[in-house]
Design an enzyme around this catalytic site. Sequence first.
Site, short mmCIF file in Angstrom:
data_model
loop_
_atom_site.label_atom_id
_atom_site.label_comp_id
_atom_site.label_asym_id
_atom_site.label_seq_id
_atom_site.Cartn_x
_atom_site.Cartn_y
_atom_site.Cartn_z
N TYR A 1 -13.48 -0.30 9.01
CA TYR A 1 -12.40 -1.18 8.56
C TYR A 1 -12.93 -2.57 8.21
O TYR A 1 -12.64 -3.13 7.15
CB TYR A 1 -11.34 -1.26 9.66
N LYS B 1 -13.13 -4.51 4.54
CA LYS B 1 -12.44 -5.78 4.31
C LYS B 1 -13.42 -6.90 3.93
O LYS B 1 -13.10 -7.77 3.12
CB LYS B 1 -11.62 -6.17 5.54
N1 NAD Z 1 -1.16 -5.50 10.84
C1 NAD Z 1 -2.22 -6.26 11.02
O1 NAD Z 1 -2.45 -6.78 12.11
C2 NAD Z 1 -3.18 -6.51 9.86
C3 NAD Z 1 -4.21 -7.43 10.08
C4 NAD Z 1 -5.09 -7.70 9.05
C5 NAD Z 1 -4.95 -7.07 7.83
N2 NAD Z 1 -3.95 -6.18 7.63
C6 NAD Z 1 -3.88 -5.54 6.31
O2 NAD Z 1 -2.58 -5.71 5.76
C7 NAD Z 1 -2.27 -4.60 4.92
C8 NAD Z 1 -0.92 -4.02 5.34
O3 NAD Z 1 -1.01 -3.63 6.69
P1 NAD Z 1 0.28 -3.26 7.57
O4 NAD Z 1 -0.01 -3.70 8.93
O5 NAD Z 1 1.53 -3.68 6.89
O6 NAD Z 1 0.15 -1.65 7.54
P2 NAD Z 1 1.25 -0.50 7.53
O7 NAD Z 1 0.53 0.73 7.98
O8 NAD Z 1 2.47 -0.91 8.26
O9 NAD Z 1 1.58 -0.39 5.98
C9 NAD Z 1 0.59 0.07 5.07
C10 NAD Z 1 1.29 0.72 3.88
O10 NAD Z 1 0.26 1.20 3.00
C11 NAD Z 1 0.60 2.51 2.59
N3 NAD Z 1 -0.63 3.25 2.25
C12 NAD Z 1 -1.56 3.74 3.11
N4 NAD Z 1 -2.50 4.41 2.42
C13 NAD Z 1 -2.17 4.32 1.11
C14 NAD Z 1 -2.77 4.82 -0.09
N5 NAD Z 1 -3.88 5.55 -0.06
N6 NAD Z 1 -2.16 4.54 -1.26
C15 NAD Z 1 -1.01 3.82 -1.31
N7 NAD Z 1 -0.39 3.35 -0.21
C16 NAD Z 1 -0.98 3.59 0.99
C17 NAD Z 1 1.32 3.12 3.78
O11 NAD Z 1 2.11 4.24 3.41
C18 NAD Z 1 2.14 1.92 4.27
O12 NAD Z 1 3.41 1.87 3.66
C19 NAD Z 1 -3.43 -3.63 5.05
O13 NAD Z 1 -4.34 -3.80 3.98
C20 NAD Z 1 -4.09 -4.04 6.36
O14 NAD Z 1 -5.45 -3.68 6.41
C21 NAD Z 1 -3.06 -5.89 8.62
#
Ligand code: NAD
Length: 271
Positions: free
Chosen positions: A160, A164
């Site tokens: 991961y 990133k």
């Molecule tokens: N939640 C955290 O703490 C956090 C921290 C840092 C970065 N992020 C980043 O923020 C972004 C959103 O994260 P989140 O926490 O809302 O996650 P989440 O799992 O709640 O939502 C992710 C969404 O992406 C969709 N998805 C997954 N694989 C996919 C694919 N191959 N094609 C199209 N859609 C796809 C899922 O169906 C989901 O709706 C991500 O890139 C994640 O890495 C999240």
Amino acid sequence: MRLENKVALVTGSARGIGFAIIRRMTAEGAIPVIADINADGARAALARLGRTDGPVGGLAGGLALGVDVADKASVDAMIAAIIARFGRLDILVNNAGIGGNTPFLEITPEEWNRTIGINLTGAFFVAQAAARAMVKGGGGKIVNITSLSGQRGGHGRAAYGAAKAGLELLTKVMAVELADSAINVNSIAPGAIETEMAKFAHDQATRAAYNYLIPMTRYGTPEEIADAAVFLCSDESRYVHGHTLNVDGGFREAGLMFRGGKVAPGGGAAG
Ligand SMILES: NC(=O)c1ccc[n+]([C@@H]2O[C@H](COP(=O)([O-])OP(=O)(O)OC[C@H]3O[C@@H](n4cnc5c(N)ncnc54)[C@H](O)[C@@H]3O)[C@@H](O)[C@H]2O)c1
């Protein structure tokens, strides 16, 4: 209405951070395109915004699409559908991603490839196809959603974090190469944000560690990421370029912190 009539694509916006971003952008006047591997979820999310998957024109417009960002043909079809419907794409937030918490010694080639395939290669596919459309349309705004895990070496973040970190570097190269095409490129690095992904990836020990290490002593909300995304997609950020905006409650910048004698996770003295 800072994004009035801008066609805004947010990938992975059926839920979580992506949905919060597209909701804020819609409130700022954008025409929302919700694209997610969960196509039913994308349609439901568009309905939650009070928008119909209807023809272009007027504030009732919007589009919900199924897409797998790791599949180039699927990505190309998504961009083609947006251009066919609206004739242009003004904003991309490259948000779709999957989490992961497997220790370095245990990670399999399959998990490695899947994580890189969605979080880095998938983001590249979407950014490239969107940028090609923006070049034809005379410019645009791109925000890549990276992570603090791409800047710091956290437990369980091998695949991961590598993905990133790669996306953060890709942001800089895109900013250099796309500046002449009036495409403004930045990234947002969220810290620990309370979403479904965090519920899956963060156990109690992880939560305790984050709450200790974050000066603001709490997780962030998806809405706090959405506020940053609106800024980076609005005209107000026109001279911010190739930048990574950390939205992390101070996690990245913190040094020695006294915590009133509390013991740090892992047993160390707090202060
Ligand atoms: N939640 C955290 O703490 C956090 C921290 C840092 C970065 N992020 C980043 O923020 C972004 C959103 O994260 P989140 O926490 O809302 O996650 P989440 O799992 O709640 O939502 C992710 C969404 O992406 C969709 N998805 C997954 N694989 C996919 C694919 N191959 N094609 C199209 N859609 C796809 C899922 O169906 C989901 O709706 C991500 O890139 C994640 O890495 C999240």
